[in-house]
Scaffold this active site. Structure first.
Site, PDB file in Angstrom:
ATOM      1  N   HIS A  82       0.842  -1.196   0.000  1.00 14.14           N
ATOM      2  CA  HIS A  82       0.000   0.000   0.000  1.00 14.14           C
ATOM      3  C   HIS A  82       0.875   1.243   0.000  1.00 14.14           C
ATOM      4  O   HIS A  82       1.841   1.341   0.740  1.00 14.14           O
ATOM      5  CB  HIS A  82      -0.924   0.013   1.223  1.00 14.14           C
ATOM      6  CG  HIS A  82      -2.040   1.002   1.084  1.00 14.14           C
ATOM      7  ND1 HIS A  82      -3.283   0.667   0.585  1.00 14.14           N
ATOM      8  CD2 HIS A  82      -2.085   2.325   1.340  1.00 14.14           C
ATOM      9  CE1 HIS A  82      -4.047   1.739   0.562  1.00 14.14           C
ATOM     10  NE2 HIS A  82      -3.349   2.761   1.011  1.00 14.14           N
ATOM     11  N   ASP A 161     -13.673   4.162   6.998  1.00 11.52           N
ATOM     12  CA  ASP A 161     -12.652   4.783   6.165  1.00 11.52           C
ATOM     13  C   ASP A 161     -13.230   5.242   4.838  1.00 11.52           C
ATOM     14  O   ASP A 161     -12.865   6.294   4.326  1.00 11.52           O
ATOM     15  CB  ASP A 161     -11.476   3.826   5.918  1.00 11.52           C
ATOM     16  CG  ASP A 161     -10.446   4.490   5.023  1.00 11.52           C
ATOM     17  OD1 ASP A 161      -9.934   5.543   5.436  1.00 11.52           O
ATOM     18  OD2 ASP A 161     -10.195   4.008   3.918  1.00 11.52           O
ATOM     19  N   ARG A 168     -12.539  13.644   3.778  1.00 17.76           N
ATOM     20  CA  ARG A 168     -11.243  14.324   3.926  1.00 17.76           C
ATOM     21  C   ARG A 168     -10.778  14.901   2.602  1.00 17.76           C
ATOM     22  O   ARG A 168     -10.164  15.957   2.543  1.00 17.76           O
ATOM     23  CB  ARG A 168     -10.201  13.330   4.454  1.00 17.76           C
ATOM     24  CG  ARG A 168     -10.412  12.949   5.903  1.00 17.76           C
ATOM     25  CD  ARG A 168      -9.604  11.723   6.262  1.00 17.76           C
ATOM     26  NE  ARG A 168      -8.198  11.873   5.968  1.00 17.76           N
ATOM     27  CZ  ARG A 168      -7.401  10.882   5.524  1.00 17.76           C
ATOM     28  NH1 ARG A 168      -7.872   9.665   5.363  1.00 17.76           N
ATOM     29  NH2 ARG A 168      -6.142  11.106   5.268  1.00 17.76           N
ATOM     30  N   SER A 183      -6.427   5.390   8.364  1.00 17.33           N
ATOM     31  CA  SER A 183      -7.098   5.050   7.104  1.00 17.33           C
ATOM     32  C   SER A 183      -6.415   3.844   6.458  1.00 17.33           C
ATOM     33  O   SER A 183      -7.058   2.842   6.122  1.00 17.33           O
ATOM     34  CB  SER A 183      -7.038   6.269   6.170  1.00 17.33           C
ATOM     35  OG  SER A 183      -7.267   5.901   4.845  1.00 17.33           O
ATOM     36  N   LYS A 187      -7.838  -0.260   7.026  1.00 21.28           N
ATOM     37  CA  LYS A 187      -8.240  -1.101   5.878  1.00 21.28           C
ATOM     38  C   LYS A 187      -7.379  -2.355   5.794  1.00 21.28           C
ATOM     39  O   LYS A 187      -7.866  -3.451   5.577  1.00 21.28           O
ATOM     40  CB  LYS A 187      -8.028  -0.344   4.563  1.00 21.28           C
ATOM     41  CG  LYS A 187      -8.979   0.750   4.286  1.00 21.28           C
ATOM     42  CD  LYS A 187      -8.824   1.237   2.863  1.00 21.28           C
ATOM     43  CE  LYS A 187      -7.588   2.064   2.629  1.00 21.28           C
ATOM     44  NZ  LYS A 187      -7.752   3.490   2.685  1.00 21.28           N
TER      45      LYS A 187
HETATM   46  N1  URA Z   1      -4.114   6.322   1.316  1.00 26.14           N
HETATM   47  C1  URA Z   1      -5.117   5.901   2.116  1.00 26.14           C
HETATM   48  O1  URA Z   1      -5.624   4.797   1.975  1.00 26.14           O
HETATM   49  N2  URA Z   1      -5.538   6.733   3.069  1.00 26.14           N
HETATM   50  C2  URA Z   1      -4.996   7.947   3.275  1.00 26.14           C
HETATM   51  O2  URA Z   1      -5.416   8.635   4.165  1.00 26.14           O
HETATM   52  C3  URA Z   1      -3.949   8.367   2.448  1.00 26.14           C
HETATM   53  C4  URA Z   1      -3.524   7.530   1.458  1.00 26.14           C
END
Ligand code: URA
Length: 433
Positions: A82, A161, A168, A183, A187
């Protein structure tokens, strides 16, 4: 408990209790707390920050806000990657097929563009027909059959999220470390992977702009990942310049395909090789040297590209676009941005480049806005290159002629040309394990 008091406590710099954090997340998911109060709390968190304990509580509350996935029916080791978000960051489209082609399973849930950054799901949806919402059963079946599936975050996974991410994005509260950590890790922990490689971006196009901030982000996420029993490592990589040359959804898919064919830009290819190597290493596929050799071979012998093609086919996408990227629909208009003076590209405001791409239609200004998949930018010059006055710096692509002027202004504002040659920045700064 009242949401008003929670907002006030954070506004006044107080530490929120575990119960207050849970109250907020549960209430927001159940629609008991309206967007305006959630936005106010996000802004208070942005300004006042959170302690490590609050960040962990927020992460676990986000994780527990919906279903926890069960990947135990997937045979083999499951690894995820990620990115904290960048400009021109299409690495998932390359590294996921590479590691899947080598036998490590990738059951990936990705996001959409956020702020000035792009998102893997928007990029995949630039491939006509590509379905990013598979049922859990089909998702698991596909991972077992071809080693890889990439879908959007399902409504049931970390729904807190999903709502917060979109909120956001339009309330200038993306670049807050506690919100980014909760966030991403909320996940990731709701999914069921064995290993997680985090690509923490640093520089003018990243949400964490300084190396110090990026390191804090990386350490905190690695600690939370480990505390939850996952093998986790983070690489801090450069986002003081866009990655590769393409910014914008279909343009980035084309660049990813070129990279899997061994013809990608050097910087992007190097970052992909390093990330894929670490994914394999974390999955116990060998020493780092052995893993790197496997990655390079998977690109050279075409097996990684073959895996991408299988995934596109399995998810209903038009494979002809991947087989020959000339088949992607081109934007109606293209416009060359010329250098106004001679010198080195000394530095760029990478977020500004992301914004210039968004202004062409490649991203969203509101939660509901549609994307122009063919819009974006191809960079002809990058930091450190020398340009003559009148030389082309970049080509802007859009289907709306009126968008070009503002995008060009933003692009030029974000480009600093100087007689001085800039120092070389590394592509990878640090590994946090
Ligand atoms: N990627 C995400 O999944 N969340 C964030 O807040 C920033 C980047």
């Amino acid at each position: 408990m009242r949401m008003y008091d929670i907002i006030k406590n954070k506004r006044d710099g107080k530490e929120l209790s575990t119960e207050e954090i849970k109250f907020f997340i549960e209430g927001y998911v159940n629609d008991d707390i309206p967007d305006y109060q959630a936005a106010a709390l996000c802004m208070a968190i942005y300004f006042k920050g959170m302690t490590t304990r609050e960040i962990r509580d927020l992460t676990f509350a986000v994780r527990d806000s919906g279903e926890r996935l069960d990947f135990s029916s997937i045979k083999g080791i499951r690894v995820d990657k990620h990115s904290t978000g960048g400009v021109g960051d299409k690495t998932s489209l390359v590294v996921a097929p590479i590691v899947a082609s080598l036998g490590v399973k990738v059951a990936k849930m990705s996001g959409r563009g956020l702020g000035h950054t792009g998102g893997t799901i928007d990029k995949l949806e630039a491939i006509t027909g590509f379905n990013t919402t598979l049922s859990e059963e089909d998702f698991l079946k596909q991972v077992n059959e071809i080693g890889i599936a990439i879908v959007g975050q399902s409504k049931a996974l970390a729904p807190a999220d999903k709502k917060l991410y979109a909120l956001r994005d339009v309330t200038a509260t993306v670049d807050s470390l506690p919100l980014i950590i909760s966030s991403i890790m909320g996940k990731k922990l709701a999914a069921d992977d064995d290993c997680i490689v985090l690509d923490v971006k640093t520089g003018s196009g990243a949400f964490a702009q300084t190396l110090e901030e990026s390191e804090t982000l990386a350490r905190c996420m690695v600690e939370i990942g480990k505390a939850a029993g996952k093998k986790t490592l983070a690489l801090i990589t450069d986002m003081d310049r866009p990655l590769g040359k393409a910014i914008g959804n279909s343009l980035e898919v084309i660049e990813a395909v070129d990279t899997l064919k061994g013809n990608g830009p050097e910087d992007f290819t190097e970052v992909c090789i390093i990330l894929a190597t670490d994914m394999l290493y974390l999955a116990d596929m060998g020493t780092r040297e052995e893993c790197e050799a496997m990655v390079k071979k998977a690109i050279a012998d075409g097996s990684a590209l073959e895996t991408l093609i299988k995934m596109v086919k399995a998810q209903g996408g038009d494979v002809n676009l991947i087989l020959d990227t000339e088949n992607f629909t081109k934007a109606k208009y293209c416009y060359e941005v010329k250098a106004r003076e001679e010198g080195y590209i000394f530095k760029v405001d990478t977020a500004g480049y992301g914004k210039a791409s968004l202004l062409l239609g490649a991203g969203r200004n509101t939660k509901e806005e549609d994307i122009d998949y063919s819009a974006g930018i191809i960079l002809c010059k990058k930091t450190g290159d020398y340009v003559k006055e009148g030389e082309t710096l970049a080509i802007l692509y859009t289907n709306d002629l009126n968008r070009i002027i503002n995008s060009e202004v933003e692009f030029l504002r974000s480009t600093t040309i100087s007689k001085e040659k800039p120092e070389n920045r590394p592509l990878v700064f640090k590994r946090v394990e």
